[in-house]
Write a protein that holds these residues in place. Structure first.
Motif, PDB file in Angstrom:
ATOM      1  N   LYS A  76       0.990  -0.929  -0.024  1.00  0.00           N
ATOM      2  CA  LYS A  76       0.145  -0.029  -0.194  1.00  0.00           C
ATOM      3  C   LYS A  76       1.166   1.807   0.038  1.00  0.00           C
ATOM      4  CE  LYS A  76      -3.836  -2.485   1.704  1.00  0.00           C
ATOM      5  NZ  LYS A  76      -4.802  -2.066   3.400  1.00  0.00           N
ATOM      6  N   ILE A  77       1.843   1.387   0.910  1.00  0.00           N
ATOM      7  CA  ILE A  77       2.846   2.652   0.497  1.00  0.00           C
ATOM      8  C   ILE A  77       3.195   3.061  -0.835  1.00  0.00           C
ATOM      9  CG2 ILE A  77       4.819   3.183   1.654  1.00  0.00           C
ATOM     10  CD1 ILE A  77       4.181   1.924   4.408  1.00  0.00           C
ATOM     11  N   ASN A  78       3.909   0.998  -1.463  1.00  0.00           N
ATOM     12  CA  ASN A  78       5.079   1.784  -2.737  1.00  0.00           C
ATOM     13  C   ASN A  78       3.373   1.952  -3.716  1.00  0.00           C
ATOM     14  OD1 ASN A  78       7.242   0.864  -2.137  1.00  0.00           O
ATOM     15  ND2 ASN A  78       7.020  -1.355  -2.523  1.00  0.00           N
ATOM     16  N   GLN A  79       2.157   1.387  -3.557  1.00  0.00           N
ATOM     17  CA  GLN A  79       0.733   2.460  -4.543  1.00  0.00           C
ATOM     18  C   GLN A  79       0.841   3.856  -4.009  1.00  0.00           C
ATOM     19  OE1 GLN A  79      -2.428  -0.500  -3.458  1.00  0.00           O
ATOM     20  NE2 GLN A  79      -1.717  -1.666  -5.018  1.00  0.00           N
ATOM     21  N   LEU A  80       1.414   4.288  -3.029  1.00  0.00           N
ATOM     22  CA  LEU A  80       1.254   5.638  -2.701  1.00  0.00           C
ATOM     23  C   LEU A  80       2.386   6.609  -2.220  1.00  0.00           C
ATOM     24  CD1 LEU A  80      -2.059   5.160   0.621  1.00  0.00           C
ATOM     25  CD2 LEU A  80      -2.311   6.102  -2.044  1.00  0.00           C
ATOM     26  N   ARG A  81       3.567   6.084  -3.565  1.00  0.00           N
ATOM     27  CA  ARG A  81       4.892   6.314  -3.282  1.00  0.00           C
ATOM     28  C   ARG A  81       4.575   8.151  -3.439  1.00  0.00           C
ATOM     29  NH1 ARG A  81       9.543   3.227  -4.025  1.00  0.00           N
ATOM     30  NH2 ARG A  81       9.366   2.972  -1.578  1.00  0.00           N
ATOM     31  N   LYS A  82       3.971   8.615  -4.860  1.00  0.00           N
ATOM     32  CA  LYS A  82       4.196  10.048  -5.098  1.00  0.00           C
ATOM     33  C   LYS A  82       3.515  10.670  -4.467  1.00  0.00           C
ATOM     34  CE  LYS A  82       0.162   8.691  -8.039  1.00  0.00           C
ATOM     35  NZ  LYS A  82      -0.693   8.820  -9.687  1.00  0.00           N
ATOM     36  N   TYR A  83       2.752  10.161  -3.574  1.00  0.00           N
ATOM     37  CA  TYR A  83       1.846  10.811  -2.348  1.00  0.00           C
ATOM     38  C   TYR A  83       2.592  11.155  -1.203  1.00  0.00           C
ATOM     39  CZ  TYR A  83      -2.490  10.486  -5.529  1.00  0.00           C
ATOM     40  OH  TYR A  83      -3.335   9.984  -6.401  1.00  0.00           O
ATOM     41  N   THR A  84       3.351  10.441  -1.322  1.00  0.00           N
ATOM     42  CA  THR A  84       4.142  10.283  -0.201  1.00  0.00           C
ATOM     43  C   THR A  84       5.613  10.821  -0.161  1.00  0.00           C
ATOM     44  OG1 THR A  84       4.750   7.879  -0.345  1.00  0.00           O
ATOM     45  CG2 THR A  84       3.907   8.274   1.258  1.00  0.00           C
ATOM     46  N   SER A  85       6.559  11.187  -1.445  1.00  0.00           N
ATOM     47  CA  SER A  85       6.986  12.094  -1.316  1.00  0.00           C
ATOM     48  C   SER A  85       6.730  13.188  -1.979  1.00  0.00           C
ATOM     49  CB  SER A  85       7.607  11.313  -3.391  1.00  0.00           C
ATOM     50  OG  SER A  85       8.234  10.378  -2.909  1.00  0.00           O
ATOM     51  N   LEU A  86       5.330  12.973  -2.199  1.00  0.00           N
ATOM     52  CA  LEU A  86       4.725  14.810  -2.610  1.00  0.00           C
ATOM     53  C   LEU A  86       4.513  15.473  -1.451  1.00  0.00           C
ATOM     54  CD1 LEU A  86       3.775  17.473  -4.308  1.00  0.00           C
ATOM     55  CD2 LEU A  86       1.315  16.275  -3.307  1.00  0.00           C
ATOM     56  N   LEU A  87       4.240  15.276  -0.596  1.00  0.00           N
ATOM     57  CA  LEU A  87       3.804  15.100   1.367  1.00  0.00           C
ATOM     58  C   LEU A  87       5.349  15.462   1.953  1.00  0.00           C
ATOM     59  CD1 LEU A  87       1.190  13.010   2.458  1.00  0.00           C
ATOM     60  CD2 LEU A  87       1.376  15.799   2.614  1.00  0.00           C
ATOM     61  N   LEU A  88       6.034  14.402   1.834  1.00  0.00           N
ATOM     62  CA  LEU A  88       7.284  14.657   2.247  1.00  0.00           C
ATOM     63  C   LEU A  88       8.142  16.442   2.105  1.00  0.00           C
ATOM     64  CD1 LEU A  88       8.790  11.155   2.660  1.00  0.00           C
ATOM     65  CD2 LEU A  88       8.209  12.144   4.697  1.00  0.00           C
ATOM     66  N   GLY A  89       8.180  16.070   0.344  1.00  0.00           N
ATOM     67  CA  GLY A  89       8.801  17.034  -0.047  1.00  0.00           C
ATOM     68  C   GLY A  89       8.198  18.793   0.080  1.00  0.00           C
ATOM     69  N   LEU A  90       6.875  18.299   0.862  1.00  0.00           N
ATOM     70  CA  LEU A  90       6.491  19.594   0.817  1.00  0.00           C
ATOM     71  C   LEU A  90       7.250  20.161   2.619  1.00  0.00           C
ATOM     72  CD1 LEU A  90       2.119  19.320   0.079  1.00  0.00           C
ATOM     73  CD2 LEU A  90       5.100  20.830  -0.414  1.00  0.00           C
ATOM     74  N   ALA A  91       7.400  18.735   3.570  1.00  0.00           N
ATOM     75  CA  ALA A  91       7.319  18.892   4.876  1.00  0.00           C
ATOM     76  C   ALA A  91       8.706  19.470   5.059  1.00  0.00           C
ATOM     77  CB  ALA A  91       6.892  17.858   5.078  1.00  0.00           C
ATOM     78  N   LEU A  92       9.235  19.458   3.789  1.00  0.00           N
ATOM     79  CA  LEU A  92      10.123  20.049   4.037  1.00  0.00           C
ATOM     80  C   LEU A  92      10.513  21.171   3.599  1.00  0.00           C
ATOM     81  CD1 LEU A  92      12.235  16.647   2.268  1.00  0.00           C
ATOM     82  CD2 LEU A  92      13.019  17.942   4.668  1.00  0.00           C
ATOM     83  N   ILE A  93      10.084  21.821   2.581  1.00  0.00           N
ATOM     84  CA  ILE A  93      10.013  22.412   2.297  1.00  0.00           C
ATOM     85  C   ILE A  93       9.317  24.296   3.266  1.00  0.00           C
ATOM     86  CG2 ILE A  93       9.108  24.554   1.124  1.00  0.00           C
ATOM     87  CD1 ILE A  93       8.975  22.090  -1.577  1.00  0.00           C
ATOM     88  N   ILE A  94       8.388  23.095   4.001  1.00  0.00           N
ATOM     89  CA  ILE A  94       7.858  24.311   5.110  1.00  0.00           C
ATOM     90  C   ILE A  94       8.893  24.480   6.385  1.00  0.00           C
ATOM     91  CG2 ILE A  94       6.372  23.903   7.207  1.00  0.00           C
ATOM     92  CD1 ILE A  94       4.403  22.648   5.006  1.00  0.00           C
ATOM     93  N   LEU A  95       9.147  23.218   6.763  1.00  0.00           N
ATOM     94  CA  LEU A  95      11.344  23.189   7.908  1.00  0.00           C
ATOM     95  C   LEU A  95      11.922  24.119   7.339  1.00  0.00           C
ATOM     96  CD1 LEU A  95      11.501  21.738   9.918  1.00  0.00           C
ATOM     97  CD2 LEU A  95      13.028  20.056   8.771  1.00  0.00           C
ATOM     98  N   ALA A  96      12.568  24.007   5.833  1.00  0.00           N
ATOM     99  CA  ALA A  96      13.791  24.773   5.579  1.00  0.00           C
ATOM    100  C   ALA A  96      12.826  26.361   5.490  1.00  0.00           C
ATOM    101  CB  ALA A  96      14.279  24.874   3.757  1.00  0.00           C
TER     102      ALA A  96
END
Length: 103
Positions: A76-96
């Protein structure tokens, strides 16, 4: 599967004469004791020799179910990988931004 059964049967027949002697002697000795002492001896035997086998079997069964559950979660995580990558990217931008803009 058939070869495993045959190997197990062969091992049982070759190992049984060597390993059953102490059990037969112990059973003969315990059978001459009073019933309550015989019951206590059997209880101790089961606690020492049988209970670990039951616990190991239960751990293997539960571990297999846990691995199957983890495998399904991984799928299930692999199926949602594009969404998790997007969320992690947004979290890193917000943190920066938070690090840059904080005094």
């Amino acid at each position: 599967m058939i070869l495993s059964f045959l190997a197990g049967t062969l091992v049982s027949f070759t190992l049984l004469p060597c390993s059953s002697g102490p059990y037969l002697v112990a059973a003969l000795m315990v059978s001459k004791l009073p019933f309550n002492i015989t019951l206590a001896c059997l209880l101790i035997y089961n606690m020492i020799f049988v209970l670990p086998l039951i616990l190991i079997s239960a751990a293997i069964i539960l571990g297999g179910k846990l691995l199957a559950t983890l495998d399904m979660a991984s799928i299930k995580i692999n199926q949602l990988r594009k969404y998790t990558s997007l969320l992690l990217g947004l979290a890193l931008i917000i943190l920066a931004l938070w690090i840059i803009l904080s005094p």
